[in-house]
Design an enzyme around this catalytic site. Structure first.
Site, PDB file in Angstrom:
ATOM      1  N   SER A  69       0.836  -1.007  -0.063  1.00 47.60           N
ATOM      2  CA  SER A  69       0.119   0.069  -0.124  1.00 47.60           C
ATOM      3  C   SER A  69       0.805   1.245   0.020  1.00 47.60           C
ATOM      4  CB  SER A  69      -0.907   0.038   1.301  1.00 47.60           C
ATOM      5  OG  SER A  69      -2.017  -0.742   0.914  1.00 47.60           O
ATOM      6  N   LYS A  72       0.375   3.619  -2.614  1.00 44.77           N
ATOM      7  CA  LYS A  72      -0.713   4.756  -2.664  1.00 44.77           C
ATOM      8  C   LYS A  72      -0.031   6.453  -2.339  1.00 44.77           C
ATOM      9  CE  LYS A  72      -4.624   2.176  -0.519  1.00 44.77           C
ATOM     10  NZ  LYS A  72      -3.833   0.953  -0.048  1.00 44.77           N
ATOM     11  N   SER A 129      -5.776   3.825   4.612  1.00 42.89           N
ATOM     12  CA  SER A 129      -5.233   3.055   3.801  1.00 42.89           C
ATOM     13  C   SER A 129      -6.320   2.410   2.501  1.00 42.89           C
ATOM     14  CB  SER A 129      -4.262   2.059   3.974  1.00 42.89           C
ATOM     15  OG  SER A 129      -3.475   1.396   2.971  1.00 42.89           O
TER      16      SER A 129
END
Length: 390
Positions: A69, A72, A129
């Protein structure tokens, strides 16, 4: 300008610059630290000073690894760039698609057709997230996740992220989705250049849906590390535990990227050790000269032109704390220039040395334009000066 003298000065400076293997303007940053001096537990890591991009520590920083993640960071970067350009606004309403609502992993449980503001979606990405929130933003900005991912890869190339390829916008496992610790530091640096994002990445706890849904930051350093400013965690079975962590102390902001730790605790401890190493051993120093003398102008409407630093180059330097007092600067300016002079014309060089070794050179430029005297202007200037001598 007297070309022979200035050319010789420039050539000598350039040769010494290369010979000393220093940091030239526009060159890739080098690591200032010896390897293996920080206790780490990760497949790869890097520590970067944000303002100058200087690398303070690295291990396997160019290895291509799954970023989970931490992906991102790029999704947030494209979002804040769209916000800052006016292409979208925080109060825009986004309708979640069936595809966005189908995301697994960390999420804020968007339902198909649910409407949420860009602000709350960005908050959901930065704090919790949310994989679904990331896709909803991507679809809103680019029309589809596929089109948004194309933008992600194009932006990565612009930033010099040569060991990165994105396959999605949220970091869920996918073939051909990889990055490196160094590349993540590059995009983290770009993201932190936008004040818009700082409101979100430093949140510890917040809510969406009118206070009915709780968000808690996945980056625990925000809670317990002094000066923490962000940024993004990530973890999957294949990627391990990852983080891009940023913190600010004494005017210096550091970015610590950790990829492939075996546990979340090791991820945070490695990031903390890197940040502690950077803040303890290095300082960001202003090396601007106190005053720059003007350069005489021949046949100009003004007799001299003011000199300034090139605004594109920050006159700041990262150095070891123990060597702060050994920083010296030297200005080399043209003895004179001939009009016309345009604002921004190069007039000389500022050389910066640490312990007598050249580490950086920066252009000195004309702060203003000086027009050339016309035919009658030359005679007028001549008679004015004759009159002053009488």
């Amino acid at each position: 300008m007297k070309p022979n003298r200035f050319a010789k000065q420039s050539l000598a400076a350039a040769l010494s610059f290369v010979a000393l293997l220093t940091l030239a303007v526009g060159a890739a940053p080098v690591c200032l630290a010896a390897p293996n001096v920080v206790e780490t537990s990760a497949k790869a890591c890097v520590l970067m000073e944000r303002e100058t991009g200087t690398i303070l520590y690295s291990e396997h920083e160019h290895d291509e690894l799954e970023p989970a993640s931490v992906t991102k960071v790029m999704t947030m970067l494209l979002t804040v760039e769209a916000l800052d350009s006016g292409a979208i606004s925080m109060e825009d309403t986004v309708t979640a698609s069936e595809y966005a609502s189908s995301m697994g992993g960390s999420q804020v449980y968007l339902k198909e057709g649910e409407q949420m503001s860009v602000r709350d979606l960005l908050k959901s990405v930065a704090v919790a997230s949310g994989n679904d929130a990331a896709v909803a933003l991507a679809e809103y900005i680019a029309g589809s996740e596929t089109a948004f991912v194309e933008k992600m890869n194009a932006r990565a190339q612009e930033l010099g992220m040569n060991n990165t390829h994105f396959a999605n916008c949220n970091g869920l496992p996918a073939e051909g989705h990889y990055s490196s610790a160094y590349d993540i530091a590059l995009m983290s640096r770009a993201l932190l250049g936008h004040d818009t994002i700082r409101e979100f990445v430093s949140i510890w706890m917040d809510t969406i849906r009118d206070g009915t849904f709780q968000l808690s930051n996945t980056n625990k350093l925000i809670y317990y590390y002094d000066g923490a400013t962000g940024l993004k965690t990530g973890s999957t079975d294949a990627a391990g535990c990852c983080i891009s962590a940023s913190a600010l102390r004494e005017g210096m902001e550091l970015i610590a990227v950790v990829l492939g730790s075996k546990t979340s605790a090791l991820r945070f401890s490695t990031a903390k050790n890197l940040l502690n190493y950077g803040f303890g051993g290095f300082a960001l120093v202003d090396v601007s000269p106190e005053a720059l003398p003007p350069v005489p102008v021949l046949l100009g409407k003004a007799d001299e032109v003011a000199v300034t630093m090139d605004g594109k180059e920050a006159c700041r330097l990262v150095t070891e704390r123990a060597k702060k007092d050994s920083i010296t600067t030297r200005c080399e300016l043209a003895e004179e220039v001939s009009a016309p002079v345009a604002a921004g014309d190069r007039l000389g060089t500022l050389s910066i040395a640490v312990d007598g070794k050249l580490v950086k050179q920066m252009p000195l430029i004309a702060a203003e334009s000086v027009e050339k005297l016309g035919f009658y202007g030359v005679f007028e200037r001549f008679f004015q000066r004759m009159a002053m001598q009488e």
